[in-house]
Design a protein around this motif. Structure first.
Motif, mmCIF file in Angstrom:
data_model
loop_
_atom_site.group_PDB
_atom_site.id
_atom_site.type_symbol
_atom_site.label_atom_id
_atom_site.label_comp_id
_atom_site.label_asym_id
_atom_site.label_seq_id
_atom_site.Cartn_x
_atom_site.Cartn_y
_atom_site.Cartn_z
ATOM 1 N N VAL A 156 -6.167 4.505 -19.933
ATOM 2 C CA VAL A 156 -5.553 5.356 -18.906
ATOM 3 C C VAL A 156 -4.750 6.461 -19.586
ATOM 4 O O VAL A 156 -3.953 6.200 -20.474
ATOM 5 N N TYR A 209 -8.360 6.952 -11.534
ATOM 6 C CA TYR A 209 -8.147 5.599 -12.057
ATOM 7 C C TYR A 209 -7.832 4.598 -10.946
ATOM 8 O O TYR A 209 -7.882 3.405 -11.151
ATOM 9 N N ARG A 230 -8.064 0.276 -14.811
ATOM 10 C CA ARG A 230 -7.811 0.831 -13.478
ATOM 11 C C ARG A 230 -6.399 0.501 -13.057
ATOM 12 O O ARG A 230 -5.761 -0.392 -13.598
#
Length: 115
Positions: free
Chosen positions: A83, A97, A20
């Motif tokens: 990501v 995200y 994240r």
DNA sequence: CGCTTGACAGGTC
DNA sequence: AGACCTGCCAAGC
């Protein structure tokens, strides 16, 4: 401590889940300082702090203007965590995200300042 | 003690 | 859409 702004920032950044990302502004808002301080603090963060999970509010890597090797390092670390990037420095689906401290959910929007 | 420096953000032109 | 300006405030010098 009152003046331990850096410590607050480090502790909060350390809470960002793997895979994240979070914006400088979000960190700053939670800690009670300005986004510049967050970046400034992270520039000298100790080991163990996932500094690479902090990006600007546009979902781009704001670092690497002077030292682009840092940008590539950050991008590499984030990619390793899953990501995706649409460009070399632009996160695709940034909102997906994005992680926020203290999960907003429904109720806690009355308070403007946390804690 | 005061000016400069930032891994930013938000607005304006 | 992209360049530019301003606010922000702790640390460095």
């Amino acid at each position: 401590m009152a003046g331990d702004v850096f410590g607050k920032i480090f502790r909060l950044v350390a809470r960002i889940p793997r895979g994240r990302v979070c914006a400088y502004g979000d960190i700053a808002w939670k800690v009670g300082t300005t986004p510049r301080h967050v970046g400034w603090a992270l520039s000298g963060c100790p080991d163990g702090v996932p500094w690479h999970r902090v990006v600007n509010h546009k979902g781009q890597l704001s670092i690497g203007k002077r030292a682009h090797y840092l940008r590539e390092l950050q991008r590499g670390l984030l990619v390793k965590e899953g990501v995706r990037f649409s460009n070399s420095d632009n996160i695709s689906d940034f909102d997906r995200y994005r992680w926020r401290p203290r999960i907003p959910r429904r109720a806690s929007r009355t308070s403007k300042k946390p804690l």
